[in-house]
Design an enzyme around this catalytic site. Structure first.
Site, PDB file in Angstrom:
ATOM      1  CB  SER A 154       8.954  80.321  20.780  1.00 60.50           C
ATOM      2  OG  SER A 154       9.951  81.206  21.247  1.00 60.50           O
ATOM      3  CD  GLU A 168      16.454  76.092  23.005  1.00 63.20           C
ATOM      4  OE1 GLU A 168      16.373  77.237  22.508  1.00 63.20           O
ATOM      5  OE2 GLU A 168      17.491  75.660  23.522  1.00 63.20           O
ATOM      6  CG  ASP A 180      29.269  75.844  22.773  1.00 62.61           C
ATOM      7  OD1 ASP A 180      29.583  77.048  22.708  1.00 62.61           O
ATOM      8  OD2 ASP A 180      28.330  75.413  23.454  1.00 62.61           O
ATOM      9  CG  PHE A 239      24.600  75.820  31.497  1.00 60.31           C
ATOM     10  CD1 PHE A 239      25.414  75.089  30.646  1.00 60.31           C
ATOM     11  CD2 PHE A 239      23.621  76.634  30.939  1.00 60.31           C
ATOM     12  CE1 PHE A 239      25.255  75.164  29.266  1.00 60.31           C
ATOM     13  CE2 PHE A 239      23.457  76.720  29.571  1.00 60.31           C
ATOM     14  CZ  PHE A 239      24.277  75.978  28.732  1.00 60.31           C
ATOM     15  CG  HIS A 262      13.065  80.851  22.893  1.00 66.20           C
ATOM     16  ND1 HIS A 262      12.437  80.185  21.868  1.00 66.20           N
ATOM     17  CD2 HIS A 262      14.128  80.078  23.236  1.00 66.20           C
ATOM     18  CE1 HIS A 262      13.073  79.049  21.605  1.00 66.20           C
ATOM     19  NE2 HIS A 262      14.105  78.960  22.429  1.00 66.20           N
TER      20      HIS A 262
END
Ligand code: FAD
Length: 305
Positions: A19, A21, A113, A223, A273
């Protein structure tokens, strides 16, 4: 040597599912890049493609527009991300209805978040859903949706311990989540240990690894520090000195991600994913290596043989 251990078995592509994103684009230029990416990845026939939802619903309209375009203009099945941040229950429920009316049958249900930024304390909206598990329950009550949730092989940064994390994941599964998708990670042993611990905690839904191809190592390192994912020293070493050499950086990134995914396939993982960052090349190359190919590419290969 890796090439022997990871050589492509002809049957791998039949067993592996992927999959992808995407995030909703902000500008016309980003929109064009996203659609190039969607067009390039569509022939790989992913199980679904998901579209993220910005903090506090900040991308609600852009997420909806992107999901709608995927529904109308492609053969892909979109999954809409939903968060609980800064929204009352009836607001969240209205967005879910809007998506359902559009024809959306899949959701990725998240708490989101803190509105004040990662690292600050999360305060649920007084009339809102408090966490991912409550949102899953609401979605399940609203329709027969396929619901994915998040999982954190290195623990969610706000969680005091793994037990609290597993408790939340179990609540999400008990409320009807069909799979968990992990935060990205680079150490497959951590993932494997996490899945074993989840099973021991009575969580039996699939835990699909989230794979982040490293388009820009400096950004990924920053990140990672914020979301609690470890950047191993060996990874930093591989990208060392490549900041101003995008071509070599891309080649190394492709090798790193392929190595990670092929090792997971060897460990029996069948679903992946990909966090595409709205870019196709690395993901396309990695899919090719695990035997996920477009029919056009296969046909061209057989014709040439
Ligand atoms: P939950 O599953 O509700 O909780 C995560 C963990 O945090 C729990 O295990 C629990 O132990 C702990 N926790 C929860 N609430 C509290 C609390 N009040 N105090 C202490 N600990 C607590 N973010 C977006 O904004 N938009 C997106 O589209 C998006 N997509 C994502 C997709 C994936 C696959 C993943 C892994 C993350 C995504 N995120 C997204 C990021 C996510 O919103 C953040 O990680 C957020 O901090 C937690 O959301 P969650 O649904 O995982 O929370």
């Amino acid at each position: 040597m890796n090439q022997f251990r990871f050589s492509r078995r002809p049957d791998i592509g039949d067993k592996v599912r992927v999959s992808f994103e995407f995030f909703p684009p902000k500008t016309d230029e980003m929109e064009a890049r996203l659609w190039d990416t969607v067009t390039r990845l569509e022939p790989l026939k992913p199980k679904f493609v998901s579209v993220t939802y910005g903090a506090g619903g900040s991308t609600r309209e852009r997420t909806a527009r992107t999901v709608k375009r995927i529904l109308n203009e492609t053969t892909l099945t979109p999954a809409a991300h939903m968060t609980c941040v800064d929204a009352a229950r009836d607001q969240v429920d209205a967005v879910v209805r809007e998506f359902a009316d559009m024809g959306v049958t899949r959701f990725v249900a998240l708490r989101g978040d803190p509105a004040a930024g990662v690292g600050t304390a999360y305060r649920p909206h007084p009339d809102g859903y408090a966490n991912g598990a409550e949102l899953v329950g609401a979605l399940k009550g609203a329709g027969d949706f396929d619901i994915s949730v998040s999982a954190y092989p290195e623990k969610h940064p706000e969680s005091p311990d793994f037990a609290t994390d597993f408790d939340m994941l179990k609540r999400k599964a008990d409320n009807g989540a069909m799979r968990a998708i992990t935060q990205f990670f680079f150490d497959n042993d951590l993932y494997e240990r996490y899945v074993e611990r989840a099973r021991r905690a009575g969580i039996y839904i699939p835990i699909v690894p989230g794979i982040l191809p490293v388009h820009n190592f400096t950004q990924v390192a920053n990140f990672s520090a914020r979301c609690g994912a470890l950047v191993p020293a060996w990874l930093a070493e591989r990208f060392d000195g490549l900041q101003n050499d995008p071509q070599t950086h891309a080649l190394v990134a492709s090798a790193v991600a392929a190595e990670q995914v092929l090792d997971l396939v060897e460990r029996g993982v069948s679903d992946f994913h990909f966090y595409t960052m709205n870019r196709a090349d690395l993901v396309f190359a990695i899919c090719h290596m695990i035997g996920i190919r477009s029919h056009e590419a296969e046909a061209a290969g057989s014709a040439a043989a």
